[in-house]
Design a protein around this motif. Structure first.
Motif, PDB file in Angstrom:
ATOM      1  N   GLY A  44       0.831  -1.180   0.000  1.00 31.41           N
ATOM      2  CA  GLY A  44       0.000   0.000   0.000  1.00 31.41           C
ATOM      3  C   GLY A  44       0.871   1.236   0.000  1.00 31.41           C
ATOM      4  O   GLY A  44       2.055   1.143   0.242  1.00 31.41           O
ATOM      5  N   PRO A  45       0.479   2.400  -0.283  1.00 35.56           N
ATOM      6  CA  PRO A  45      -0.806   2.770  -0.874  1.00 35.56           C
ATOM      7  C   PRO A  45      -0.864   2.403  -2.365  1.00 35.56           C
ATOM      8  O   PRO A  45       0.077   1.841  -2.901  1.00 35.56           O
ATOM      9  CB  PRO A  45      -0.825   4.280  -0.689  1.00 35.56           C
ATOM     10  CG  PRO A  45       0.609   4.679  -0.810  1.00 35.56           C
ATOM     11  CD  PRO A  45       1.376   3.542  -0.151  1.00 35.56           C
ATOM     12  N   THR A  46      -1.951   2.779  -3.027  1.00 37.32           N
ATOM     13  CA  THR A  46      -2.100   2.529  -4.457  1.00 37.32           C
ATOM     14  C   THR A  46      -1.056   3.309  -5.231  1.00 37.32           C
ATOM     15  O   THR A  46      -0.844   4.489  -4.981  1.00 37.32           O
ATOM     16  CB  THR A  46      -3.517   2.939  -4.920  1.00 37.32           C
ATOM     17  OG1 THR A  46      -4.456   2.158  -4.195  1.00 37.32           O
ATOM     18  CG2 THR A  46      -3.689   2.707  -6.406  1.00 37.32           C
ATOM     19  N   TRP A  47      -0.416   2.657  -6.170  1.00 38.24           N
ATOM     20  CA  TRP A  47       0.570   3.303  -7.019  1.00 38.24           C
ATOM     21  C   TRP A  47       0.010   3.419  -8.420  1.00 38.24           C
ATOM     22  O   TRP A  47      -1.170   3.680  -8.598  1.00 38.24           O
ATOM     23  CB  TRP A  47       1.902   2.543  -6.964  1.00 38.24           C
ATOM     24  CG  TRP A  47       2.517   2.663  -5.601  1.00 38.24           C
ATOM     25  CD1 TRP A  47       2.254   1.875  -4.522  1.00 38.24           C
ATOM     26  CD2 TRP A  47       3.411   3.670  -5.155  1.00 38.24           C
ATOM     27  NE1 TRP A  47       2.955   2.320  -3.425  1.00 38.24           N
ATOM     28  CE2 TRP A  47       3.677   3.417  -3.792  1.00 38.24           C
ATOM     29  CE3 TRP A  47       4.044   4.747  -5.761  1.00 38.24           C
ATOM     30  CZ2 TRP A  47       4.536   4.205  -3.039  1.00 38.24           C
ATOM     31  CZ3 TRP A  47       4.903   5.516  -5.009  1.00 38.24           C
ATOM     32  CH2 TRP A  47       5.137   5.249  -3.670  1.00 38.24           C
ATOM     33  N   GLN A  48       0.806   3.229  -9.451  1.00 36.15           N
ATOM     34  CA  GLN A  48       0.348   3.374 -10.830  1.00 36.15           C
ATOM     35  C   GLN A  48      -0.791   2.404 -11.144  1.00 36.15           C
ATOM     36  O   GLN A  48      -1.742   2.746 -11.792  1.00 36.15           O
ATOM     37  CB  GLN A  48       1.523   3.156 -11.800  1.00 36.15           C
ATOM     38  CG  GLN A  48       1.200   3.424 -13.252  1.00 36.15           C
ATOM     39  CD  GLN A  48       0.948   4.895 -13.517  1.00 36.15           C
ATOM     40  OE1 GLN A  48       1.613   5.757 -12.964  1.00 36.15           O
ATOM     41  NE2 GLN A  48      -0.017   5.180 -14.351  1.00 36.15           N
ATOM     42  N   VAL A  49      -0.659   1.172 -10.673  1.00 37.94           N
ATOM     43  CA  VAL A  49      -1.666   0.141 -10.912  1.00 37.94           C
ATOM     44  C   VAL A  49      -2.115  -0.392  -9.551  1.00 37.94           C
ATOM     45  O   VAL A  49      -1.282  -0.888  -8.784  1.00 37.94           O
ATOM     46  CB  VAL A  49      -1.074  -1.008 -11.767  1.00 37.94           C
ATOM     47  CG1 VAL A  49      -2.073  -2.127 -11.915  1.00 37.94           C
ATOM     48  CG2 VAL A  49      -0.614  -0.498 -13.124  1.00 37.94           C
ATOM     49  N   PRO A  50      -3.386  -0.280  -9.211  1.00 37.63           N
ATOM     50  CA  PRO A  50      -3.828  -0.767  -7.900  1.00 37.63           C
ATOM     51  C   PRO A  50      -3.765  -2.291  -7.814  1.00 37.63           C
ATOM     52  O   PRO A  50      -4.182  -2.992  -8.727  1.00 37.63           O
ATOM     53  CB  PRO A  50      -5.267  -0.269  -7.787  1.00 37.63           C
ATOM     54  CG  PRO A  50      -5.674   0.188  -9.134  1.00 37.63           C
ATOM     55  CD  PRO A  50      -4.446   0.349  -9.973  1.00 37.63           C
ATOM     56  N   VAL A  51      -3.207  -2.785  -6.713  1.00 35.02           N
ATOM     57  CA  VAL A  51      -3.200  -4.214  -6.392  1.00 35.02           C
ATOM     58  C   VAL A  51      -3.612  -4.332  -4.933  1.00 35.02           C
ATOM     59  O   VAL A  51      -3.467  -3.389  -4.163  1.00 35.02           O
ATOM     60  CB  VAL A  51      -1.810  -4.855  -6.621  1.00 35.02           C
ATOM     61  CG1 VAL A  51      -1.429  -4.839  -8.091  1.00 35.02           C
ATOM     62  CG2 VAL A  51      -0.728  -4.186  -5.778  1.00 35.02           C
ATOM     63  N   PRO A  52      -4.130  -5.497  -4.520  1.00 37.64           N
ATOM     64  CA  PRO A  52      -4.528  -5.655  -3.114  1.00 37.64           C
ATOM     65  C   PRO A  52      -3.358  -5.402  -2.166  1.00 37.64           C
ATOM     66  O   PRO A  52      -2.234  -5.836  -2.416  1.00 37.64           O
ATOM     67  CB  PRO A  52      -4.980  -7.116  -3.042  1.00 37.64           C
ATOM     68  CG  PRO A  52      -5.367  -7.462  -4.444  1.00 37.64           C
ATOM     69  CD  PRO A  52      -4.431  -6.676  -5.326  1.00 37.64           C
ATOM     70  N   ALA A  53      -3.606  -4.683  -1.073  1.00 31.81           N
ATOM     71  CA  ALA A  53      -2.569  -4.331  -0.101  1.00 31.81           C
ATOM     72  C   ALA A  53      -2.539  -5.358   1.018  1.00 31.81           C
ATOM     73  O   ALA A  53      -3.062  -5.138   2.100  1.00 31.81           O
ATOM     74  CB  ALA A  53      -2.811  -2.931   0.442  1.00 31.81           C
ATOM     75  N   SER A  54      -1.955  -6.513   0.731  1.00 35.23           N
ATOM     76  CA  SER A  54      -1.782  -7.557   1.739  1.00 35.23           C
ATOM     77  C   SER A  54      -0.755  -8.545   1.203  1.00 35.23           C
ATOM     78  O   SER A  54      -0.487  -8.573   0.002  1.00 35.23           O
ATOM     79  CB  SER A  54      -3.112  -8.267   2.011  1.00 35.23           C
ATOM     80  OG  SER A  54      -3.561  -8.925   0.855  1.00 35.23           O
ATOM     81  N   PRO A  55      -0.179  -9.375   2.087  1.00 31.68           N
ATOM     82  CA  PRO A  55       0.742 -10.384   1.561  1.00 31.68           C
ATOM     83  C   PRO A  55      -0.010 -11.337   0.631  1.00 31.68           C
ATOM     84  O   PRO A  55      -1.188 -11.632   0.854  1.00 31.68           O
ATOM     85  CB  PRO A  55       1.222 -11.126   2.810  1.00 31.68           C
ATOM     86  CG  PRO A  55       0.873 -10.269   3.969  1.00 31.68           C
ATOM     87  CD  PRO A  55      -0.300  -9.442   3.534  1.00 31.68           C
ATOM     88  N   TYR A  56       0.683 -11.789  -0.396  1.00 29.72           N
ATOM     89  CA  TYR A  56       0.097 -12.748  -1.334  1.00 29.72           C
ATOM     90  C   TYR A  56       0.481 -14.154  -0.906  1.00 29.72           C
ATOM     91  O   TYR A  56       1.636 -14.421  -0.584  1.00 29.72           O
ATOM     92  CB  TYR A  56       0.597 -12.489  -2.745  1.00 29.72           C
ATOM     93  CG  TYR A  56       0.181 -11.147  -3.295  1.00 29.72           C
ATOM     94  CD1 TYR A  56      -1.162 -10.811  -3.402  1.00 29.72           C
ATOM     95  CD2 TYR A  56       1.127 -10.226  -3.693  1.00 29.72           C
ATOM     96  CE1 TYR A  56      -1.545  -9.583  -3.902  1.00 29.72           C
ATOM     97  CE2 TYR A  56       0.754  -8.997  -4.199  1.00 29.72           C
ATOM     98  CZ  TYR A  56      -0.588  -8.677  -4.300  1.00 29.72           C
ATOM     99  OH  TYR A  56      -0.964  -7.466  -4.789  1.00 29.72           O
ATOM    100  N   ASN A  57      -0.472 -15.061  -0.912  1.00 26.07           N
ATOM    101  CA  ASN A  57      -0.220 -16.446  -0.553  1.00 26.07           C
ATOM    102  C   ASN A  57       0.294 -17.231  -1.755  1.00 26.07           C
ATOM    103  O   ASN A  57       0.056 -16.844  -2.909  1.00 26.07           O
ATOM    104  CB  ASN A  57      -1.496 -17.094  -0.016  1.00 26.07           C
ATOM    105  CG  ASN A  57      -1.864 -16.549   1.345  1.00 26.07           C
ATOM    106  OD1 ASN A  57      -0.999 -16.371   2.198  1.00 26.07           O
ATOM    107  ND2 ASN A  57      -3.142 -16.271   1.549  1.00 26.07           N
ATOM    108  N   PRO A  58       0.980 -18.354  -1.517  1.00 20.59           N
ATOM    109  CA  PRO A  58       1.434 -19.187  -2.629  1.00 20.59           C
ATOM    110  C   PRO A  58       0.257 -19.589  -3.515  1.00 20.59           C
ATOM    111  O   PRO A  58      -0.833 -19.870  -3.025  1.00 20.59           O
ATOM    112  CB  PRO A  58       2.029 -20.415  -1.933  1.00 20.59           C
ATOM    113  CG  PRO A  58       2.406 -19.935  -0.571  1.00 20.59           C
ATOM    114  CD  PRO A  58       1.374 -18.892  -0.223  1.00 20.59           C
ATOM    115  N   GLY A  59       0.489 -19.579  -4.802  1.00 18.38           N
ATOM    116  CA  GLY A  59      -0.551 -19.928  -5.771  1.00 18.38           C
ATOM    117  C   GLY A  59      -1.314 -18.729  -6.300  1.00 18.38           C
ATOM    118  O   GLY A  59      -2.009 -18.826  -7.306  1.00 18.38           O
TER     119      GLY A  59
END
Length: 176
Positions: free
Chosen positions: A57-72
């Motif tokens: 976070g915060p949102t940059w050029q392209v918004p993506v979810p602000a949390s750790p990503y799990n495997p897969g």
């Protein structure tokens, strides 16, 4: 270090149709060929490094979810037609960071859109509790984007755009 997995990107000259890999110690080595510079290839357009995506976070050029990503987890990241990158760009030069890995983990990058069976390659690899960074060049896929795939561990990710190949304006820099 012993028992550590790491990754990087390199640009090297060919000796005919081959190149040499050298290690100063015994090691298992995996080589992923992602492209080649050719006389009729797309030219490079550098840009001021721009934080493109950031799961912290915060949102940059392209918004993506602000949390750790799990495997897969896979994340489609729009590129063409966003920010300074023209809609007809053909590849992106990015820095990928894997941050706060809970176990040994990896981020793989490939042309979008994300798909059910992603390639098993790693753009950046991490060790337990560590962060790691690597540069790569990723072809832009049919959806105008690139895909990040997470493996091994939950982790945060940032992507910094450093330039693009092909597209407008005409010209750009050629590899010499």
């Amino acid at each position: 270090a012993a028992g550590r997995t790491s990754s990087t990107m390199t640009v090297t000259a060919l000796a005919g149709t081959t190149f040499c890999v050298y290690s100063s110690a015994s090691a298992d080595v995996v080589v992923d060929l992602v492209g080649a510079f050719a006389p009729d290839g797309a030219l490079f357009h550098p840009m001021t490094p721009t934080r493109w995506a950031n799961s912290l976070g915060p949102t940059w050029q392209v918004p993506v979810p602000a949390s750790p990503y799990n495997p897969g987890v896979q994340i489609d990241i729009p590129v063409a037609g966003h920010g300074a990158v023209p809609a007809n760009a053909t590849a992106a030069a990015v820095t990928v960071a894997a941050i706060n890995s809970q176990w040994p983990g990896r981020i793989g990058m490939y042309p979008g859109p994300c798909r059910a069976n992603p390639p098993g390659t790693a753009t950046v690899t991490t060790s337990l509790g560590r962060s790691a960074v690597s540069d790569t060049i990723v072809p832009i896929g049919t959806n105008g984007g690139i895909c990040a795939t997470i493996g091994g561990s939950a982790l945060h990710m940032t992507i910094t755009m450093k330039g693009w190949f092909g597209g407008d304006p005409a010209g750009g820099l050629a590899y010499q």
